[in-house]
Design a protein around this motif. Structure first.
Motif, short mmCIF file in Angstrom:
data_model
loop_
_atom_site.label_atom_id
_atom_site.label_comp_id
_atom_site.label_asym_id
_atom_site.label_seq_id
_atom_site.Cartn_x
_atom_site.Cartn_y
_atom_site.Cartn_z
N LEU A 52 0.79 -1.08 -0.08
CA LEU A 52 0.29 -0.19 0.11
C LEU A 52 0.93 1.72 -0.17
CD1 LEU A 52 -2.80 -1.27 2.30
CD2 LEU A 52 -3.11 0.12 -0.20
N LEU A 55 1.88 1.70 -3.78
CA LEU A 55 0.92 2.23 -4.50
C LEU A 55 1.04 3.42 -4.04
CD1 LEU A 55 -1.79 -0.45 -4.32
CD2 LEU A 55 -0.01 0.18 -6.37
N ARG A 59 0.95 6.00 -7.22
CA ARG A 59 -0.66 7.03 -7.72
C ARG A 59 0.29 8.88 -7.17
NH1 ARG A 59 -5.48 6.10 -4.91
NH2 ARG A 59 -6.18 7.65 -5.81
N ASP A 76 -4.00 6.64 -13.83
CA ASP A 76 -4.27 4.88 -14.35
C ASP A 76 -4.43 5.16 -16.15
OD1 ASP A 76 -6.06 4.51 -12.28
OD2 ASP A 76 -7.65 5.67 -12.70
N TYR A 80 -1.96 1.54 -16.75
CA TYR A 80 -2.83 0.71 -17.48
C TYR A 80 -3.11 1.26 -18.87
CZ TYR A 80 -5.25 -0.48 -13.12
OH TYR A 80 -5.31 -0.78 -11.62
N MET A 249 -8.07 -5.79 -16.70
CA MET A 249 -9.61 -4.44 -16.99
C MET A 249 -9.94 -3.41 -18.26
SD MET A 249 -12.02 -6.41 -15.76
CE MET A 249 -13.33 -5.46 -14.58
N GLN A 250 -8.83 -2.77 -17.62
CA GLN A 250 -8.76 -1.25 -18.46
C GLN A 250 -8.50 -2.44 -20.43
OE1 GLN A 250 -8.89 1.89 -18.03
NE2 GLN A 250 -8.70 1.71 -15.65
N PRO B 75 -9.48 -2.75 -11.20
CA PRO B 75 -9.93 -1.54 -12.68
C PRO B 75 -9.40 -0.17 -13.08
CG PRO B 75 -11.82 -1.79 -11.94
CD PRO B 75 -11.10 -2.61 -11.10
N SER B 76 -8.70 0.24 -11.19
CA SER B 76 -8.20 1.92 -10.98
C SER B 76 -7.17 1.73 -10.32
CB SER B 76 -9.12 2.83 -11.15
OG SER B 76 -9.06 2.57 -9.88
N LEU B 77 -6.75 2.60 -9.85
CA LEU B 77 -5.02 2.46 -8.66
C LEU B 77 -5.99 2.68 -7.62
CD1 LEU B 77 -2.15 3.73 -10.42
CD2 LEU B 77 -2.68 1.62 -10.24
N ARG B 78 -7.21 3.33 -8.07
CA ARG B 78 -7.25 3.98 -6.01
C ARG B 78 -8.26 2.51 -5.57
NH1 ARG B 78 -13.11 6.41 -4.93
NH2 ARG B 78 -14.13 5.44 -6.38
N ARG B 79 -8.88 1.85 -7.26
CA ARG B 79 -9.91 0.58 -6.80
C ARG B 79 -8.94 -0.21 -6.18
NH1 ARG B 79 -14.59 2.16 -5.79
NH2 ARG B 79 -16.02 2.85 -8.26
N LYS B 80 -7.71 -0.60 -6.50
CA LYS B 80 -6.59 -1.63 -6.21
C LYS B 80 -6.29 -0.95 -4.94
CE LYS B 80 -1.97 -3.35 -7.99
NZ LYS B 80 -2.40 -4.52 -8.69
N ALA B 81 -5.81 0.40 -5.12
CA ALA B 81 -5.20 0.39 -3.19
C ALA B 81 -6.81 -0.06 -2.05
CB ALA B 81 -4.78 1.53 -3.16
#
Lengths: 258, 330
Positions: A52, A55, A59, A76, A80, A249-250, B75-81
Motif C-alpha cells: 500500500l 501504491l 499514484r 490510470d 494501464y 480490465m482496462q 480496474p484503477s489504481l484507486r480501486r486497487k489500493a
C-alpha cells in the motif's frame, strides 16, 4: 476511446518521474500478489502494508508526471495503457515473488536503496518531488527495518531458510547495479539539483546490505556483472505477464470508468 | 467480517460444574455485565464462544481469498489500493478474533489446524467464486452488509473480548459496505456492459447472501442457550428480514432487480421473499460448494509453504535466547 497504448512525451522530468512511479507500482503489485497467501497472518498484514505504501507513492508520482507532461494522461492511463516497452521500472522489481526469502531479499535490496534515495531527494529543488521524497523516505525506512529483521532471522534460522535466502541473494544480486546507474536524460536533472546522483549512495547502501547479510551469516556474491535495461524499457519476460493481469480490465473495457 | 449464524452452542446444563456459580453467572448476564477471560464461566459457554469466535476468525481469513482474487486485476489504481487495504483489514479482523478466542484457552495454532483439517467451519458465502469486478462491489455491498447485521448485536455480546473486537470490526465493515455500494453505483451509472455485470453479480450473490444468516428459526436448534447467554440477541429470521428490508431500497436506488420476482412488500412494510434453497446451503456446508476445495487448498498451501519461514523464526528466536543466556552467564 480505445484500449490502445497512450503516447507519452518523455521529457527528462516526465521520464524521471515515470521511472520512479513504475518502480513503486510494479513492486507494490508484486507484494499485493501475496495477499492471503503469506506464511503467517502478521506477514500478510506487513506485505500488504508495504504494498500500500508503494501504491500510494506510485499514484503521487504518476499524478505528478501527468501534471508535468500537461497532456490528457493521468495515473490510470500511465498504469494501464502502456505496454512493456513503455514501462521504465528497475528489472529487480519485476522479478517474480518466488518464495518468501526471495520476496524479502528483493524488498530488502530495493528498500535499502530507496530509503537513502528518498532521503537525499528531500533536498530536490523540485518542491513536489521533495515532498513525495519526504513521505516515501519514512515508509522506506520501515521497509528496511522489517526486511532486515527477516533476512537475519532467515539467514540465521534453520539450514533450509539459510539455503533459500542465500539462493535468493545469489539470484537477485545482478539486478542491484541498475539502481545506481544514470543515463544522459537524468544527468541534466542531476546537474540542476532536481534529481540526485544515485551512484553517490552505493557505498552507504553496500554498507547497510553487507552488515545485515553478515549478521544473517550469509554472503554477497563475488560476481559483479550487472543486468541493465529496465530504465529504457528492455525488461525481463516476467513483466509482460504482470502487465497482462494488471491491465486486463482496462484493455477489455476501453474507456469505462470504474 | 462475516460471522455466520451457525448457531453452534453446547448449552447442555448437565455439564455446568457448580449450580451456585452457574446461577451467579446467569445473574451477571441478566444484569448485562460483561464476562471477562478470568471470570468463572460454564464450560459450555466457553466452548460455544470458542467455536463461534474461531469460526468468525476463519471466515475473515478464508474471506481474503475471493476478494484477493481481484487485487491484481482491479480496474484503477484507486480501486486497487482500496481493495488491498480492505483485504488487509479482514486479515486484521482475523487476528483480533483469534486473539479473542485465545482468551478462552485455545491457541491460534490449534484453531487454525482444525480449520485446515476441515473440522472447523467458516462462512458458507466464501465458497462462491468472484468471477467479475462487479462481484467485488457486491461482496462489499451485500456480504459486508449482511455481516454488519449479524455483528452489530454482537457488539453487546456478554463476552467482553468478543464484544470489544466486534466494535472495532463493525466500524471497518461499515466503511467496506459503503465502498462496495459505491463500486456498484459506479457500475450502474456506467456503460450497459457494466450495468449488466452488476446485475449478473447480484443475481449470483443474492440467495447465498440470504443464507449467511443461517437456517430458518423453526429448524435452528441452538439459539435458546445462546440467547439466554446474550451471545445472540436476534433470531436468524429476524436478522435476515432486517437485511432484506434495508437492501431492497438500495437495489432500487441502483436500478438493479433482486432475482426474486415474487418478492412483495406486506402491510407492515416488510419485504416478503421467496423460499430459500436450503439444500444448496447444506451442500455448501458439507463441502460441496463451488469453491470449498479451492479455498481450503489455498489456505493449506499458504500454511505448508510458510512452514519453513515459521520454523526459521522460531529457530532464530531460540538461538538468540541461548546467546543472551550465555552472555548473562559470562
Amino acid at each position: 476511446m480505445t484500449a490502445a497504448n497512450i503516447q507519452v512525451s518523455e521529457t527528462p522530468l516526465v521520464l524521471y518521474t515515470l521511472r520512479r512511479a513504475d518502480d513503486a507500482l510494479i513492486l507494490g503489485h508484486r507484494l499485493s500478489e501475496w495477499c492471503g497467501h503469506a506464511p503467517m497472518l502478521e506477514e500478510d498484514m506487513a506485505l500488504a502494508n508495504m504494498g500500500l505504501d508503494l501504491l500510494g507513492q506510485a499514484r503521487e508520482l504518476y499524478s505528478y508526471a501527468a501534471k508535468v507532461e500537461g497532456k490528457d494522461n493521468d495515473e490510470d492511463k500511465f498504469a494501464y495503457l502502456r505496454d512493456v516497452r513503455q514501462y521504465r521500472n528497475l528489472l529487480l522489481l519485476e522479478q517474480p515473488n518466488g518464495d518468501f526469502a526471495r520476496t524479502m531479499v528483493r524488498q530488502f535490496f530495493y528498500a535499502a536503496f530507496a530509503d537513502l534515495y528518498w532521503r537525499a531527494m528531500m533536498r530536490s529543488t523540485d518542491a513536489t518531488l521533495a515532498a513525495i521524497a519526504a513521505k516515501s523516505e519514512k515508509e522506506s525506512a520501515y521497509h528496511v527495518r522489517h526486511c532486515s529483521e527477516w533476512i537475519i532471522r532467515l539467514g540465521d534460522g534453520t539450514e533450509e531458510s539459510h539455503r533459500r535466502t542465500q539462493a535468493a541473494i545469489d539470484e537477485l544480486w545482478a539486478f542491484t547495479g541498475e539502481m545506481f546507474s544514470v543515463d544522459d536524460s537524468e544527468r541534466g536533472l542531476i546537474d540542476t539539483g532536481i534529481a540526485i546522483d544515485p551512484a553517490t549512495l552505493r557505498p552507504q547502501w553496500l554498507k547497510t546490505v553487507s552488515g545485515v547479510v553478515r549478521e544473517a551469516t550469509l554472503v554477497l556474491p563475488d560476481n559483479n556483472w550487472m543486468q541493465q535495461g529496465g530504465r529504457s524499457g528492455r525488461h525481463s519476460e516476467h513483466l509482460g505477464h504482470l502487465l497482462s493481469e494488471l491491465q486486463s480490465m482496462q484493455r477489455t473495457f476501453p474507456g469505462a470508468t470504474w | 467480517m462475516y460471522t455466520q449464524a451457525l448457531n453452534t452452542s453446547d448449552g447442555d446444563d448437565r455439564h455446568i460444574e457448580d449450580a451456585a456459580r452457574a446461577t451467579q453467572f446467569q445473574a451477571r448476564i441478566d444484569a448485562d455485565e460483561r464476562i471477562e477471560p478470568n471470570d468463572w464461566m460454564p464450560a459450555a459457554y466457553r466452548k460455544t464462544l470458542t467455536r463461534q469466535i474461531s469460526q468468525h476468525a476463519h471466515s475473515e481469513i478464508v474471506g481474503m481469498l475471493p476478494e484477493g482474487n481481484w487485487i491484481t486485476r482491479a480496474p484503477s489504481l484507486r480501486r486497487k489500493a482500496a481493495l488491498l487495504a480492505k483485504v488487509q483489514d479482514e486479515c486484521g479482523h482475523g487476528l483480533y478474533l483469534y486473539a479473542a478466542a485465545e482468551t478462552l484457552g485455545s491457541s491460534r495454532e490449534e484453531l487454525v489446524d482444525a480449520m485446515l483439517a476441515g473440522k472447523a467451519k467458516y462462512s458458507s458465502i466464501f465458497n462462491y467464486p468472484t468471477l467479475t469486478w462487479a462481484d467485488i462491489g457486491t461482496i462489499g455491498w451485500l456480504v459486508d452488509g449482511a455481516a454488519i447485521m449479524n455483528q452489530i448485536p454482537l457488539c453487546r455480546c456478554s463476552y467482553g473480548p468478543y464484544a470489544r473486537a466486534m466494535i472495532r470490526v463493525c466500524k471497518e465493515e461499515s466503511f467496506h459496505q459503503r465502498q462496495g455500494f459505491e463500486i456498484m453505483l459506479t457500475l450502474c451509472r456506467g456503460t450497459d456492459e457494466q450495468k449488466a455485470m452488476a446485475q449478473d453479480a447480484l443475481n449470483r450473490w443474492w440467495w447465498p447472501v440470504l443464507m449467511m444468516f443461517g437456517p430458518p428459526d423453526q429448524v435452528s436448534q441452538h439459539s435458546d442457550t445462546s440467547t439466554k447467554w446474550k451471545i445472540k440477541r436476534f433470531s436468524n429470521d429476524e436478522l435476515r428480514q432486517k437485511f432484506v428490508d434495508a437492501t431492497v431500497p438500495q437495489a432500487q436506488f441502483l436500478g438493479l432487480t433482486i432475482p426474486d420476482p415474487d418478492m412483495k412488500q406486506n402491510a407492515n412494510g416488510n419485504w416478503e421473499y421467496s423460499a430459500i434453497d436450503w439444500d444448496e446451503f447444506k451442500q455448501v456446508l458439507a463441502g460441496n460448494g463451488p469453491c470449498n476445495r479451492d479455498r481450503l487448498a489455498a489456505r493449506r498451501k499458504a500454511h505448508e509453504d510458510g512452514a519453513w519461514v515459521r520454523e526459521a523464526a522460531m529457530a532464530y528466536a531460540e538461538k538468540r535466547r541461548q546467546r543472551s543466556a550465555l552472555q548473562a552467564a559470562e
